[in-house]
Design an enzyme around this catalytic site. Structure first.
Site, PDB file in Angstrom:
ATOM      1  N   ASP A   3       0.818  -1.218   0.000  1.00  0.00           N
ATOM      2  CA  ASP A   3       0.000   0.000   0.000  1.00  0.00           C
ATOM      3  C   ASP A   3       0.851   1.266   0.000  1.00  0.00           C
ATOM      4  O   ASP A   3       0.695   2.139  -0.853  1.00  0.00           O
ATOM      5  CB  ASP A   3      -0.924   0.053   1.227  1.00  0.00           C
ATOM      6  CG  ASP A   3      -1.968  -1.050   1.200  1.00  0.00           C
ATOM      7  OD1 ASP A   3      -2.244  -1.583   0.107  1.00  0.00           O
ATOM      8  OD2 ASP A   3      -2.498  -1.375   2.278  1.00  0.00           O
ATOM      9  N   ARG A  40       0.371   4.377  17.156  1.00  0.00           N
ATOM     10  CA  ARG A  40      -0.016   5.377  16.143  1.00  0.00           C
ATOM     11  C   ARG A  40       0.218   6.821  16.555  1.00  0.00           C
ATOM     12  O   ARG A  40       0.782   7.601  15.775  1.00  0.00           O
ATOM     13  CB  ARG A  40      -1.477   5.176  15.706  1.00  0.00           C
ATOM     14  CG  ARG A  40      -1.759   3.838  15.021  1.00  0.00           C
ATOM     15  CD  ARG A  40      -0.716   3.486  14.008  1.00  0.00           C
ATOM     16  NE  ARG A  40      -1.080   2.361  13.163  1.00  0.00           N
ATOM     17  CZ  ARG A  40      -0.245   1.377  12.824  1.00  0.00           C
ATOM     18  NH1 ARG A  40       0.990   1.370  13.270  1.00  0.00           N
ATOM     19  NH2 ARG A  40      -0.629   0.403  12.030  1.00  0.00           N
ATOM     20  N   ASP A  65      -6.920   3.067  12.765  1.00  0.00           N
ATOM     21  CA  ASP A  65      -5.612   3.710  12.667  1.00  0.00           C
ATOM     22  C   ASP A  65      -5.682   5.099  12.036  1.00  0.00           C
ATOM     23  O   ASP A  65      -4.985   6.014  12.449  1.00  0.00           O
ATOM     24  CB  ASP A  65      -4.644   2.815  11.876  1.00  0.00           C
ATOM     25  CG  ASP A  65      -4.194   1.613  12.695  1.00  0.00           C
ATOM     26  OD1 ASP A  65      -4.203   1.722  13.940  1.00  0.00           O
ATOM     27  OD2 ASP A  65      -3.847   0.574  12.113  1.00  0.00           O
ATOM     28  N   SER A 111      -3.900  -9.283   7.230  1.00  0.00           N
ATOM     29  CA  SER A 111      -3.340  -7.956   7.469  1.00  0.00           C
ATOM     30  C   SER A 111      -2.659  -8.005   8.832  1.00  0.00           C
ATOM     31  O   SER A 111      -3.299  -8.309   9.842  1.00  0.00           O
ATOM     32  CB  SER A 111      -4.453  -6.907   7.449  1.00  0.00           C
ATOM     33  OG  SER A 111      -3.974  -5.725   8.037  1.00  0.00           O
TER      34      SER A 111
HETATM   35  N1  ARG Z   1      -7.717  -3.794  15.691  1.00  0.00           N
HETATM   36  C1  ARG Z   1      -6.480  -3.295  16.214  1.00  0.00           C
HETATM   37  C2  ARG Z   1      -6.579  -1.830  16.499  1.00  0.00           C
HETATM   38  O1  ARG Z   1      -7.437  -1.199  15.985  1.00  0.00           O
HETATM   39  C3  ARG Z   1      -5.335  -3.633  15.326  1.00  0.00           C
HETATM   40  C4  ARG Z   1      -5.288  -2.972  13.997  1.00  0.00           C
HETATM   41  C5  ARG Z   1      -4.197  -3.585  13.238  1.00  0.00           C
HETATM   42  N2  ARG Z   1      -3.930  -2.990  11.983  1.00  0.00           N
HETATM   43  C6  ARG Z   1      -3.566  -3.732  10.920  1.00  0.00           C
HETATM   44  N3  ARG Z   1      -3.196  -3.110   9.888  1.00  0.00           N
HETATM   45  N4  ARG Z   1      -3.612  -5.038  10.949  1.00  0.00           N
HETATM   46  O2  ARG Z   1      -5.799  -1.304  17.251  1.00  0.00           O
END
Ligand code: ARG
Length: 391
Positions: free
Chosen positions: A15, A94, A123, A175
């Site tokens: 990406d 993040r 995110d 992912s």
């Molecule tokens: N669900 C988790 C969160 O919102 C993890 C997100 C993980 N992101 C990913 N690109 N797999 O904090």
């Protein structure tokens, strides 16, 4: 006229590699920022890839120490677990990454920032709230939310057309987001909440079935709520987490499988791996049981839940989060001592705990000869306790 500069949060994956080109096509000069939060990927290789695609710079920021010290250990002290289970490994990283990007943007005199998170996830919120609060004037570009490359296949085709070096195939299994505090796995076969996580979703942790059949004990020392030593040997925060990840993963410790509620309203099935964190949360809780008085524990528990929501929902840089941290630090003044844990086939159990500030009074609790508890006082106590409710 000089081109507008944009700082992109670059991961080295498909990406964000495509995003470099996409931004260049829109006449931006792209500066990549790679955060090293202990994901263990080949950062140098990714850096070269970014430059090959056309980024004018790719800056790598080693954020491991800051991440564990100022983010992960704060959440640990607060006892924050989202919906009672998830240690917020991705969520905590993040705001730190976004903040570091803003430092780069300032140094480079960039007018825009960009990231590769999707419009369906959490995110994006964590990145953009941080941008909004700390640098409201910067332009925020989120290609994934607006581009025409809506499928993985179309992204791969775009990459091929523009000679973007990629490793991925058209079919992506999961992912995955990695850092020192935890690994998040989603999508692919996990999208069916009835399906047991397949073997290939175990990234660092071994499956309990194949973990050693002999238990291992590990002792963790805390100073004011902060992990300070393992088996009596002092280590810096990052080292503590690395070591416990290693010890825990061998025993299959730290896997979480849950359906969680995203901020954008979607329910999502996620699998996490966080061995060090599982050990540390169990140990820290055990120490607090020993040291904190009943009312503080109860009150702190509620604030810990609140804290987890704030972190999950991207509200790290807010007054409430800072205020809860101040409260938590006050509660941790006496949370020093040792906890002994037993790791065995996927489980972590507290085997023993001790603290110089323990409120556990053996002479009160014992049924043995040393007992000093005056049982005759119980009669009067119960009289008064029930009095308000008597008719
Ligand atoms: N669900 C988790 C969160 O919102 C993890 C997100 C993980 N992101 C990913 N690109 N797999 O904090």
């Amino acid at each position: 006229m000089a081109k507008k500069k944009v700082v992109l949060a670059y991961s080295g994956g498909l990406d964000t590699s495509v995003i470099i080109k996409w931004l260049m096509e829109r006449d931006y000069e792209v500066i990549c920022f790679m955060a090293d939060v202990g994901q263990g990927a080949d950062v140098e290789k990714s850096r070269r890839r970014a430059l090959k695609i056309g980024a004018t710079k790719c800056i790598v920021g080693d954020l491991k120490d800051e991440f564990i010290r100022d983010y992960a250990f704060r959440a640990l002290k607060a006892g924050a677990l989202y919906q009672g289970k998830y240690n917020l490994a991705t969520s905590l990283s993040r705001p730190l990454i976004a903040d570091a990007m803003l430092r780069v943007a300032k140094e480079e005199n960039a007018s825009a920032v960009s990231h590769g998170s999707t419009g369906k996830g959490n995110d994006q919120v964590r990145f953009e709230v941080t941008f909004q609060l700390k640098a409201p004037k910067l332009e925020v570009i989120v290609p994934v939310r607006e581009w025409e490359l809506t499928t993985r296949e179309s992204e791969v085709d775009y990459a091929k057309k523009h000679k973007i070096p990629i490793e991925q195939t058209k079919k992506k299994l999961y992912s995955i987001d990695l850092n020192l505090w935890g690994i998040s796995v989603e999508s692919g076969k996990l999208e069916d909440p009835w399906v047991e996580p397949p073997k290939d979703t175990f990234i660092s942790v071994v499956r309990p079935e194949v973990a050693p059949s002999k238990a291992e004990y590990v002792k963790v020392t805390f100073k004011k709520g902060i992990p300070a030593a393992i088996n009596g040997k002092a280590h810096a925060p990052v080292k503590i987490v690395q070591k416990l990840n290693q010890i825990g993963s061998v025993h299959g410790v730290g896997r979480v499988d849950m359906v969680e509620d995203r901020l954008v309203g979607i329910k999502s099935r996620e699998v996490y791996e966080a061995p060090a964190s599982a050990i540390l949360y169990a140990a820290h809780t055990a120490l607090e049981e020993l040291v904190l008085d009943r009312e503080t524990r109860k009150y702190k528990k509620a604030l810990g839940d609140r804290y987890s929501d704030l972190v999950y929902n991207g509200l790290w840089f807010t007054p409430l989060r800072e205020a809860i941290d101040a409260f938590v630090d006050k509660t941790q003044e006496d949370v020093s001592g040792e906890v002994r844990l037993k790791l065995y086939k996927g489980s972590v159990t507290v085997a023993g705990r001790k603290s110089p500030a323990s409120r556990y009074k053996i002479e009160m609790a014992t049924y043995g000869e040393e007992d000093v508890f005056d049982q005759s006082m119980a009669k009067g106590f119960i009289e008064f306790w029930g009095m308000p409710y008597r008719q």
